[in-house]
Design a protein around this motif. Structure first.
Motif, PDB file in Angstrom:
ATOM      1  N   SER A   1       0.805  -1.225   0.000  1.00 31.83           N
ATOM      2  CA  SER A   1       0.000   0.000   0.000  1.00 31.83           C
ATOM      3  C   SER A   1       0.835   1.270   0.000  1.00 31.83           C
ATOM      4  N   VAL A   2       2.150   1.127  -0.114  1.00 32.12           N
ATOM      5  CA  VAL A   2       3.046   2.284  -0.014  1.00 32.12           C
ATOM      6  C   VAL A   2       3.129   2.994  -1.360  1.00 32.12           C
ATOM      7  N   ALA A   3       2.827   4.288  -1.373  1.00 29.05           N
ATOM      8  CA  ALA A   3       2.815   5.040  -2.633  1.00 29.05           C
ATOM      9  C   ALA A   3       4.191   5.595  -2.995  1.00 29.05           C
ATOM     10  N   ALA A   4       5.126   5.610  -2.058  1.00 25.82           N
ATOM     11  CA  ALA A   4       6.467   6.124  -2.347  1.00 25.82           C
ATOM     12  C   ALA A   4       7.293   5.076  -3.092  1.00 25.82           C
ATOM     13  N   SER A   5       8.212   5.546  -3.923  1.00 31.60           N
ATOM     14  CA  SER A   5       9.084   4.654  -4.674  1.00 31.60           C
ATOM     15  C   SER A   5       9.960   3.845  -3.707  1.00 31.60           C
ATOM     16  N   HIS A   6      10.037   2.510  -3.923  1.00 33.07           N
ATOM     17  CA  HIS A   6      10.861   1.676  -3.054  1.00 33.07           C
ATOM     18  C   HIS A   6      11.254   0.390  -3.780  1.00 33.07           C
ATOM     19  N   ASP A   7      12.134  -0.366  -3.151  1.00 29.13           N
ATOM     20  CA  ASP A   7      12.690  -1.591  -3.730  1.00 29.13           C
ATOM     21  C   ASP A   7      11.675  -2.730  -3.640  1.00 29.13           C
ATOM     22  N   LEU A   8      11.182  -3.187  -4.773  1.00 29.72           N
ATOM     23  CA  LEU A   8      10.201  -4.275  -4.792  1.00 29.72           C
ATOM     24  C   LEU A   8      10.848  -5.644  -4.613  1.00 29.72           C
ATOM     25  N   ASP A   9      12.148  -5.757  -4.911  1.00 32.32           N
ATOM     26  CA  ASP A   9      12.821  -7.049  -4.781  1.00 32.32           C
ATOM     27  C   ASP A   9      12.783  -7.561  -3.344  1.00 32.32           C
ATOM     28  N   ALA A  10      12.768  -6.637  -2.392  1.00 29.76           N
ATOM     29  CA  ALA A  10      12.729  -7.044  -0.985  1.00 29.76           C
ATOM     30  C   ALA A  10      11.470  -7.845  -0.678  1.00 29.76           C
ATOM     31  N   TYR A  11      10.402  -7.575  -1.435  1.00 25.58           N
ATOM     32  CA  TYR A  11       9.128  -8.266  -1.196  1.00 25.58           C
ATOM     33  C   TYR A  11       8.920  -9.444  -2.132  1.00 25.58           C
ATOM     34  N   THR A  12       9.367  -9.354  -3.378  1.00 28.63           N
ATOM     35  CA  THR A  12       9.221 -10.522  -4.266  1.00 28.63           C
ATOM     36  C   THR A  12      10.047 -11.693  -3.736  1.00 28.63           C
ATOM     37  N   ALA A  13      11.129 -11.392  -3.020  1.00 32.07           N
ATOM     38  CA  ALA A  13      11.939 -12.469  -2.425  1.00 32.07           C
ATOM     39  C   ALA A  13      11.168 -13.231  -1.347  1.00 32.07           C
ATOM     40  N   LEU A  14      10.153 -12.611  -0.797  1.00 29.61           N
ATOM     41  CA  LEU A  14       9.385 -13.241   0.277  1.00 29.61           C
ATOM     42  C   LEU A  14       8.251 -14.113  -0.254  1.00 29.61           C
ATOM     43  N   LEU A  15       7.975 -14.035  -1.561  1.00 30.94           N
ATOM     44  CA  LEU A  15       6.870 -14.792  -2.143  1.00 30.94           C
ATOM     45  C   LEU A  15       7.230 -16.256  -2.351  1.00 30.94           C
TER      46      LEU A  15
END
Length: 351
Positions: free
Chosen positions: A245-259
């Protein structure tokens, strides 16, 4: 008919009282006396001209709860005195494949927003819920069955609620699923409540440990501080679904690694500049996906409201008077609200 409203006269000027015209009630219309209107970040971006092309004077507001005061002759679903809501859209083409499937939010010919959308009504664009009354086609009016004392806290469900409910529903959140919610703000706090109520094992991600207890109180089974590498690593490859839900630009790899394999990261916010490009290899080798989701259609929004009424779910809100709206916007920018502002529309009589 003329009604009291509060409007931004320009992007760099404070709100001020304004009298606006509402159309006469047509055969398929519902007239609503607004009791409460939630305050969304989209309101701020539009009123302050941050997305460009805002029509002024601008009357925002798309989280509307009120009472029906009149109905058109062909209206069968609603009666005078009934508690109803209006969300983010008030019209769509009604005949494309998305509209025919009850997905008006993906209308292929463009839907009309509750404010700042093109309309035949004067002044040529829609004016929203920072007003005393609104007239809306019955198709875009929703029934609310929460008790009277919860109605102010129901208002944000019309945006924050459906924005998080829709992807949870679409990607199958429920018993046996592990679901992450990134960001514990106006959207994220609803995501935690809803995922928990659906029966999913719910993990809240927050950038600050100060919100750990808050997230647990909202219903999270676990809380992960996203800046703690060890806490993040402990969840590698374990999530079926993560709602970001975060609208600011950030590193998505940190979360795809958790999938897990076949897991999905669903984005709800549009950042001020693009996210860093994700590692495609992580997606390919895990058959993982990054997706997006936008509010919900009318049938799904009604389903969400009924689900929340059944489960006793509302938003956590802070009530304000309409005269405090500029202060509320400034506080939103500082994340100084737990978790949504709601306008007491009775205050418009004093504006």
């Amino acid at each position: 008919m003329t009604v009291n409203a509060y409007a931004a006269p320009a992007g760099d000027r404070p709100f001020e009282p304004l009298q606006i015209d509402r159309r006469a009630v047509g055969p398929r219309d519902v007239q609503i006396e607004i009791a409460y209107c939630g305050v969304c970040h989209s309101d701020l971006h539009t009123a302050r001209g941050e997305w460009g092309h805002t029509h002024y004077p601008c009357v925002p507001g798309h989280e509307i709860v009120g009472k029906v005061s009149a109905v058109g002759g062909d209206v069968a679903k609603f009666t005078v005195g009934q508690t109803v809501g209006v969300g983010c859209l008030v019209d769509s083409c009604g005949h494309c494949s998305s509209c025919n499937e009850g997905l008006e939010n993906y209308c292929e010919n463009g839907w009309t927003g509750t404010y700042d959308g093109k309309t035949d009504d004067a002044p040529g664009y829609t004016m929203g819920g920072y007003s005393a009354r609104i007239v809306v086609n019955e198709r875009f009016v929703l029934s609310i069955s929460h008790p009277e004392e919860q109605l102010a806290a129901v208002a944000p469900l019309l945006c924050a609620g459906i924005t998080t409910y829709s992807p949870l529903r679409n990607w199958g959140a429920g018993p046996g699923k592990k679901v992450g919610i990134v960001g514990i703000g106006g959207l994220g706090h609803m995501g935690v409540k809803l995922a928990h109520a659906m029966g999913a094992h719910t993990v809240a991600f927050t950038s600050t440990a100060a919100k750990r207890q808050d997230a647990l109180d909202l219903g999270a089974d676990e809380v992960v501080v996203s800046r703690d590498a060890d806490e993040m690593a402990a969840h590698t490859g374990t999530f079926d679904l993560i709602i970001d839900s975060v609208a600011a630009s950030h590193d998505l790899d940190a979360y795809t690694a958790l999938l897990k394999r076949d897991g999905t990261l669903v984005m709800l916010g549009v950042p001020e500049h693009p996210h860093p490009s994700p590692n495609v290899g992580s997606l390919i080798f895990g058959r993982k996906a990054i997706a997006g989701s936008l509010i919900g259609g009318l049938p799904e929004t009604q389903e969400m409201l009924d689900f929340c009424a059944e489960k006793g779910i509302v938003s956590d809100v802070e009530m304000i008077q309409i005269q405090q709206i500029d202060e509320a916007y400034d506080r939103m920018l500082k994340s100084d609200v737990r978790y949504r502002f709601v306008i007491d529309s009775a205050s418009l009589a004093e504006a």
